[in-house]
Design a protein around this motif. Structure first.
Motif, PDB file in Angstrom:
ATOM      1  N   THR A   4       0.843  -1.193   0.000  1.00 43.84           N
ATOM      2  CA  THR A   4       0.000   0.000   0.000  1.00 43.84           C
ATOM      3  C   THR A   4       0.878   1.242   0.000  1.00 43.84           C
ATOM      4  N   GLN A   5       0.358   2.310  -0.570  1.00 45.63           N
ATOM      5  CA  GLN A   5       1.056   3.588  -0.602  1.00 45.63           C
ATOM      6  C   GLN A   5       0.067   4.705  -0.297  1.00 45.63           C
ATOM      7  N   THR A   6       0.538   5.705   0.434  1.00 48.82           N
ATOM      8  CA  THR A   6      -0.261   6.897   0.687  1.00 48.82           C
ATOM      9  C   THR A   6       0.649   8.108   0.611  1.00 48.82           C
ATOM     10  N   ILE A   7       0.299   9.047  -0.251  1.00 51.44           N
ATOM     11  CA  ILE A   7       1.095  10.263  -0.429  1.00 51.44           C
ATOM     12  C   ILE A   7       0.149  11.457  -0.417  1.00 51.44           C
ATOM     13  N   ARG A   8       0.510  12.460   0.374  1.00 51.11           N
ATOM     14  CA  ARG A   8      -0.274  13.691   0.408  1.00 51.11           C
ATOM     15  C   ARG A   8       0.681  14.872   0.531  1.00 51.11           C
ATOM     16  N   TYR A   9       0.444  15.871  -0.306  1.00 49.94           N
ATOM     17  CA  TYR A   9       1.382  17.006  -0.350  1.00 49.94           C
ATOM     18  C   TYR A   9       0.631  18.243  -0.827  1.00 49.94           C
ATOM     19  N   LYS A  10       0.841  19.374  -0.128  1.00 50.18           N
ATOM     20  CA  LYS A  10       0.211  20.633  -0.509  1.00 50.18           C
ATOM     21  C   LYS A  10       1.281  21.563  -1.078  1.00 50.18           C
ATOM     22  N   PRO A  11       1.395  21.620  -2.418  1.00 49.04           N
ATOM     23  CA  PRO A  11       2.448  22.454  -3.015  1.00 49.04           C
ATOM     24  C   PRO A  11       2.192  23.942  -2.862  1.00 49.04           C
ATOM     25  N   ILE A  12       0.929  24.360  -2.936  1.00 50.13           N
ATOM     26  CA  ILE A  12       0.577  25.773  -2.781  1.00 50.13           C
ATOM     27  C   ILE A  12      -0.722  25.871  -1.995  1.00 50.13           C
ATOM     28  N   LYS A  22      -3.231   0.307  -3.609  1.00 51.85           N
ATOM     29  CA  LYS A  22      -3.120  -1.048  -3.080  1.00 51.85           C
ATOM     30  C   LYS A  22      -2.784  -1.987  -4.240  1.00 51.85           C
ATOM     31  N   ARG A  23      -1.890  -2.925  -3.966  1.00 49.40           N
ATOM     32  CA  ARG A  23      -1.506  -3.879  -5.001  1.00 49.40           C
ATOM     33  C   ARG A  23      -1.345  -5.269  -4.389  1.00 49.40           C
ATOM     34  N   PHE A  50       9.072  -7.801  -6.432  1.00 52.63           N
ATOM     35  CA  PHE A  50       7.821  -7.791  -5.674  1.00 52.63           C
ATOM     36  C   PHE A  50       6.765  -8.707  -6.288  1.00 52.63           C
ATOM     37  N   GLY A  51       7.211  -9.760  -6.949  1.00 51.67           N
ATOM     38  CA  GLY A  51       6.304 -10.776  -7.448  1.00 51.67           C
ATOM     39  C   GLY A  51       5.572 -10.403  -8.727  1.00 51.67           C
ATOM     40  N   ARG A  52       4.703 -11.312  -9.126  1.00 49.07           N
ATOM     41  CA  ARG A  52       3.882 -11.112 -10.326  1.00 49.07           C
ATOM     42  C   ARG A  52       2.585 -10.434  -9.917  1.00 49.07           C
ATOM     43  N   PRO A  53       2.287  -9.243 -10.464  1.00 51.01           N
ATOM     44  CA  PRO A  53       1.094  -8.509 -10.026  1.00 51.01           C
ATOM     45  C   PRO A  53      -0.197  -9.223 -10.414  1.00 51.01           C
ATOM     46  N   LEU A  54      -1.119  -9.265  -9.464  1.00 51.94           N
ATOM     47  CA  LEU A  54      -2.452  -9.806  -9.710  1.00 51.94           C
ATOM     48  C   LEU A  54      -3.454  -8.692  -9.980  1.00 51.94           C
ATOM     49  N   ASP A  55      -3.372  -7.644  -9.184  1.00 55.45           N
ATOM     50  CA  ASP A  55      -4.230  -6.481  -9.414  1.00 55.45           C
ATOM     51  C   ASP A  55      -3.609  -5.258  -8.747  1.00 55.45           C
ATOM     52  N   HIS A  56      -3.957  -4.127  -9.271  1.00 58.11           N
ATOM     53  CA  HIS A  56      -3.477  -2.846  -8.745  1.00 58.11           C
ATOM     54  C   HIS A  56      -4.630  -1.852  -8.807  1.00 58.11           C
ATOM     55  N   GLY A  57      -4.766  -1.054  -7.764  1.00 60.31           N
ATOM     56  CA  GLY A  57      -5.794  -0.017  -7.761  1.00 60.31           C
ATOM     57  C   GLY A  57      -5.309   1.203  -7.007  1.00 60.31           C
ATOM     58  N   HIS A  58      -5.607   2.372  -7.512  1.00 58.82           N
ATOM     59  CA  HIS A  58      -5.238   3.578  -6.779  1.00 58.82           C
ATOM     60  C   HIS A  58      -6.268   4.677  -6.981  1.00 58.82           C
ATOM     61  N   ASP A  59      -6.305   5.573  -6.012  1.00 60.86           N
ATOM     62  CA  ASP A  59      -7.160   6.758  -6.062  1.00 60.86           C
ATOM     63  C   ASP A  59      -6.264   7.984  -6.069  1.00 60.86           C
ATOM     64  N   PHE A  60      -6.503   8.856  -7.024  1.00 58.22           N
ATOM     65  CA  PHE A  60      -5.797  10.147  -7.047  1.00 58.22           C
ATOM     66  C   PHE A  60      -6.848  11.245  -6.922  1.00 58.22           C
ATOM     67  N   THR A  61      -6.756  12.012  -5.848  1.00 64.11           N
ATOM     68  CA  THR A  61      -7.738  13.058  -5.562  1.00 64.11           C
ATOM     69  C   THR A  61      -7.068  14.415  -5.617  1.00 64.11           C
ATOM     70  N   LEU A  62      -7.759  15.352  -6.242  1.00 63.38           N
ATOM     71  CA  LEU A  62      -7.246  16.714  -6.363  1.00 63.38           C
ATOM     72  C   LEU A  62      -8.334  17.682  -5.916  1.00 63.38           C
ATOM     73  N   GLY A  89      -7.822   1.132 -12.006  1.00 59.80           N
ATOM     74  CA  GLY A  89      -7.699  -0.272 -11.638  1.00 59.80           C
ATOM     75  C   GLY A  89      -7.072  -1.094 -12.750  1.00 59.80           C
ATOM     76  N   TRP A  90      -6.253  -2.028 -12.371  1.00 59.19           N
ATOM     77  CA  TRP A  90      -5.596  -2.954 -13.311  1.00 59.19           C
ATOM     78  C   TRP A  90      -5.780  -4.364 -12.775  1.00 59.19           C
ATOM     79  N   VAL A  91      -6.251  -5.278 -13.619  1.00 60.19           N
ATOM     80  CA  VAL A  91      -6.467  -6.679 -13.217  1.00 60.19           C
ATOM     81  C   VAL A  91      -5.780  -7.578 -14.229  1.00 60.19           C
ATOM     82  N   ALA A  92      -4.973  -8.518 -13.737  1.00 68.59           N
ATOM     83  CA  ALA A  92      -4.223  -9.414 -14.615  1.00 68.59           C
ATOM     84  C   ALA A  92      -5.146 -10.412 -15.306  1.00 68.59           C
ATOM     85  N   SER A  93      -4.737 -10.833 -16.481  1.00 68.42           N
ATOM     86  CA  SER A  93      -5.481 -11.882 -17.186  1.00 68.42           C
ATOM     87  C   SER A  93      -5.341 -13.192 -16.417  1.00 68.42           C
ATOM     88  N   PRO A  94      -6.316 -14.086 -16.516  1.00 67.65           N
ATOM     89  CA  PRO A  94      -6.258 -15.352 -15.762  1.00 67.65           C
ATOM     90  C   PRO A  94      -4.992 -16.150 -16.075  1.00 67.65           C
TER      91      PRO A  94
END
Length: 268
Positions: A4-12, A22-23, A50-62, A89-94
């Motif tokens: 998991t990753q979480t990044i928050r930054y206020k440039p101005i 999350k992956r 970090f292995g073979r990815p099964l799925d990846h999802g992220h939210d980018f809010t502005l 969202g990204w989901v690997a083929s079966p």
């Protein structure tokens, strides 16, 4: 492996972007016991990647709020904000199909919601005008008076708000690229699937200004041939766009009467 990753930054001041992801991945192990250097190296390499990815999802809010309005005395009654949330969202083929030599590709999906909000706090504007403020003062033992009622009628609209939203849902199956850092990957100097698809409007502007790419994500995917050519693949793209407008007004022509008007319109 779950990461998991979480990044928050206020440039101005007034600009507040945030990113969460999350992956899920699986570390493939060689068959049998780890009794050769080749098998051990294979396992270590899988762990390093970090292995073979099964799925990846992220939210980018502005979130953006026009910052200078509350700094100017006669504009403090105006509020303008912009909000965008891009879900990728990204989901690997079966794997079972891959083991049979069938490559139907991975599936990527984008859900983008943009909101434009505009609000006029007219009550605050009226209070900044001395004549209006003094006319609405009720003196002890006296009523509002003719001038007071007339002023109350002329300033009956206390607030007005307008909100416009645009929602997009795009699903593209057959995508051949893997999710890299922040869900996107670099292929032949191009970012797959595109900054627009992965990060929404901000990514679109960065892609246009820094890389000179004004194509849509679909155009970029087709141009770069990031789709499977397997004849077993027959799933179409799906794209949906909807628009909405919501408005509201608060009206108080007299102290004893309040009217709230609300309305909305949606189409897709």
């Amino acid at each position: 492996l779950n990461t998991t990753q979480t990044i928050r930054y206020k440039p101005i001041n007034g600009l507040d972007p945030s990113y969460t992801s999350k992956r899920r991945s699986v570390v493939d192990e060689p068959e049998g016991e780890l009794d050769t250097n080749e098998k051990i190296d294979s396992l270590l390499n899988n762990l390093k990647s970090f292995g073979r990815p099964l799925d990846h999802g992220h939210d980018f809010t502005l979130n953006f709020k026009v910052p200078f309005l509350n700094k100017i005395k006669y504009l403090k009654w105006i509020q303008m904000t912009y909000n965008a949330k891009n879900k990728y969202g990204w989901v690997a083929s079966p794997q079972a199909l891959q083991d049979q030599g069938i490559d139907i590709g991975n599936t990527i999906e984008q859900n983008l919601v943009e909101r434009y909000n505009f609000r006029l706090n007219l009550q605050r504007l009226y209070q900044s005008i001395p004549f209006v403020r003094n006319s609405l003062v009720v003196k002890k033992g006296e009523g509002l008076g003719l001038m007071g009622y007339l002023t109350s009628l002329l300033t009956s609209v206390k607030s007005v708000s307008l909100s416009r939203s645009v929602s997009q849902q795009n699903t593209y199956p057959g995508f051949t690229q893997l999710p890299g850092f922040f869900g996107a990957t670099l292929d032949n100097g191009r970012i797959a699937p595109s900054l627009d698809f992965a990060f929404g409007p901000l990514g679109r502007e960065i892609d246009r200004l820094l890389f000179g790419n004004s194509n849509t994500a679909k155009e970029t995917i087709l141009e770069e041939r990031w789709l499977t050519t397997d004849t077993a693949f027959n799933t179409p793209f799906t794209e949906t766009t909807s628009h909405g407008i919501t408005y509201q007004a608060n009206i108080q022509p007299f102290p004893f009467l309040t009217i709230n008007l609300r309305g909305n319109n949606k189409y897709s």
